[in-house]
Write a protein that holds these residues in place. Structure first.
Motif, PDB file in Angstrom:
ATOM      1  N   SER A 121      -0.212   7.608  -6.093  1.00 30.95           N
ATOM      2  CA  SER A 121      -1.380   8.358  -5.951  1.00 30.95           C
ATOM      3  C   SER A 121      -0.900  10.123  -5.476  1.00 30.95           C
ATOM      4  O   SER A 121      -1.271  10.967  -6.012  1.00 30.95           O
ATOM      5  N   LYS A 122       0.725   9.967  -5.028  1.00 31.98           N
ATOM      6  CA  LYS A 122       1.197  11.327  -4.842  1.00 31.98           C
ATOM      7  C   LYS A 122       0.798  12.003  -5.624  1.00 31.98           C
ATOM      8  O   LYS A 122       1.411  12.975  -6.016  1.00 31.98           O
ATOM      9  N   GLU A 140      -4.913   5.424 -11.621  1.00 29.12           N
ATOM     10  CA  GLU A 140      -4.520   3.606 -11.210  1.00 29.12           C
ATOM     11  C   GLU A 140      -4.734   2.952 -12.167  1.00 29.12           C
ATOM     12  O   GLU A 140      -4.486   1.370 -11.978  1.00 29.12           O
ATOM     13  N   ALA A 164      -5.039  -4.005  -4.089  1.00 35.10           N
ATOM     14  CA  ALA A 164      -4.530  -2.268  -3.954  1.00 35.10           C
ATOM     15  C   ALA A 164      -3.998  -1.362  -5.386  1.00 35.10           C
ATOM     16  O   ALA A 164      -3.932  -1.166  -5.583  1.00 35.10           O
ATOM     17  N   SER A 195       1.602   1.639  -3.665  1.00 34.35           N
ATOM     18  CA  SER A 195       0.125   2.715  -4.455  1.00 34.35           C
ATOM     19  C   SER A 195       0.089   3.731  -3.545  1.00 34.35           C
ATOM     20  O   SER A 195      -0.005   5.110  -4.929  1.00 34.35           O
ATOM     21  N   THR A 196       0.535   4.468  -2.167  1.00 38.60           N
ATOM     22  CA  THR A 196       0.218   5.748  -2.018  1.00 38.60           C
ATOM     23  C   THR A 196       0.780   6.458  -2.971  1.00 38.60           C
ATOM     24  O   THR A 196       0.638   7.791  -2.882  1.00 38.60           O
ATOM     25  N   ALA A 197       2.250   6.189  -2.855  1.00 40.93           N
ATOM     26  CA  ALA A 197       3.309   6.595  -3.920  1.00 40.93           C
ATOM     27  C   ALA A 197       3.210   6.933  -4.813  1.00 40.93           C
ATOM     28  O   ALA A 197       2.908   8.462  -5.367  1.00 40.93           O
ATOM     29  N   MET A 235       0.900  -1.468  -0.273  1.00 47.36           N
ATOM     30  CA  MET A 235      -0.211  -0.376  -0.217  1.00 47.36           C
ATOM     31  C   MET A 235       1.077   1.597  -0.291  1.00 47.36           C
ATOM     32  O   MET A 235       0.451   2.711  -0.611  1.00 47.36           O
ATOM     33  N   LYS A 236       2.405   1.528   0.652  1.00 53.71           N
ATOM     34  CA  LYS A 236       2.550   2.501   0.694  1.00 53.71           C
ATOM     35  C   LYS A 236       3.463   2.514  -0.476  1.00 53.71           C
ATOM     36  O   LYS A 236       4.027   3.983  -1.088  1.00 53.71           O
TER      37      LYS A 236
END
Length: 283
Positions: free
Chosen positions: A167-168, A173, A213, A163-165, A160-161
């Motif tokens: 997204s930022k 997606e 994710a 995926s978050t990076a 998830m880290k």
């Protein structure tokens, strides 16, 4: 009986079979942008990839619609990629076997499969290393995990880290991919958090394990043991060309040499560096 097949015909057959997508020999490279490899002919060729950069965006106006509109900094340019990777390939084949290449599809396919296996190791390793070592990747896209390692309890949170990076960095997606090695794949499968539908079970024969994710999980032996790569489809560029130049008769003995040249290279440019996350496991 001496071989009567034109050696130029044999060379063309081999090149055609190599370029035919009989099986998916590669796991990572299919997700590269290969649109421009048709420009590749020889070593040191320059392949040009266009890019578009919008520096300032729209102009704000409070006046009427017939005023003079100032120009925005919309830049259309191109990247120049010089081909530096070059490998020779030579293998011996008997007079009889050479004749069979033009007549027996299994023999032809098997020869090409062996060549593809050699190419896969060279190209996958090079492509992955190019992505991992690209210096322009933003600092926030580099994640380091200093602990006892990944396991079934923490692997989802760590992915998830990634995926978050992405997204930022405003990476869509759609078409997100995670490249992992066999050891990480084993942890994921045992954790039983992968989408286990029939579609994914079928895809696993091609290296695709499932989806987590919003990211497709792809296993490749080219990924180093301490790395996971987050990536969006077609972010990096790759070009490849296999040139079979000639079938050469040996100086002595009843056999021939099939001689070829393998050319390839890879690049990660401009805004595309934001579409790559490098996750490093440091014990």
């Amino acid at each position: 009986m001496a071989n009567t097949i034109d050696s130029n015909v044999i060379a063309k057959i081999l090149v055609r079979e190599y370029e035919r997508p009989i099986t998916r020999e590669f796991k990572v490279i299919p997700f590269a942008n290969r649109k421009y490899e048709g420009d590749l002919k020889q070593k040191w060729d320059t392949v040009r990839v266009p890019f578009i950069k919008l520096k300032s965006g729209w102009n704000t106006s409070v006046t009427d619609s017939i005023r003079d509109i100032p120009a925005s900094d919309l830049e259309i340019g191109e990247h120049s990629m010089v081909i530096e990777q070059y490998y020779d390939i030579r293998f011996k084949i008997s007079d009889k076997q050479l004749s069979e290449l033009g007549e027996d599809l299994w023999t032809t396919s098997e020869v090409v499969r062996q060549i593809k296996n050699l190419a896969q190791e060279k190209q996958e390793d090079y492509f992955v290393n190019k992505v991992i070592t690209t210096t322009e990747i933003p600092t926030e896209n580099k994640i380091t995990w200093i602990t006892w390692g990944l396991n079934g309890a923490n692997i989802f949170a760590e992915i998830m880290k990634i995926s978050t990076a992405l997204s930022k960095q405003n990476v869509p997606e759609k078409d997100r991919i995670i490249f992992i090695n066999a050891e990480t794949a084993s942890i994921l499968i045992q954790a039983k958090i992968l989408d286990n539908t029939d579609v994914w079970l079928k895809a696993r024969s091609e290296g695709v394990l499932g989806k987590i994710a919003w990211m497709t999980i792809v296993q490749s032996n080219a990924i180093p043991d301490n790395k996971i790569i987050g990536y969006q489809d077609k972010a990096a560029n790759f070009v490849e060309k296999l040139n079979f130049i000639k079938v050469k008769e040996a100086d002595s003995g009843n056999y021939y040499n099939i001689i070829g040249w393998l050319l390839f290279d890879a690049w990660l440019f401009w805004e595309a560096v934001k579409k790559v996350v490098i996750y490093t496991i440091t014990p």
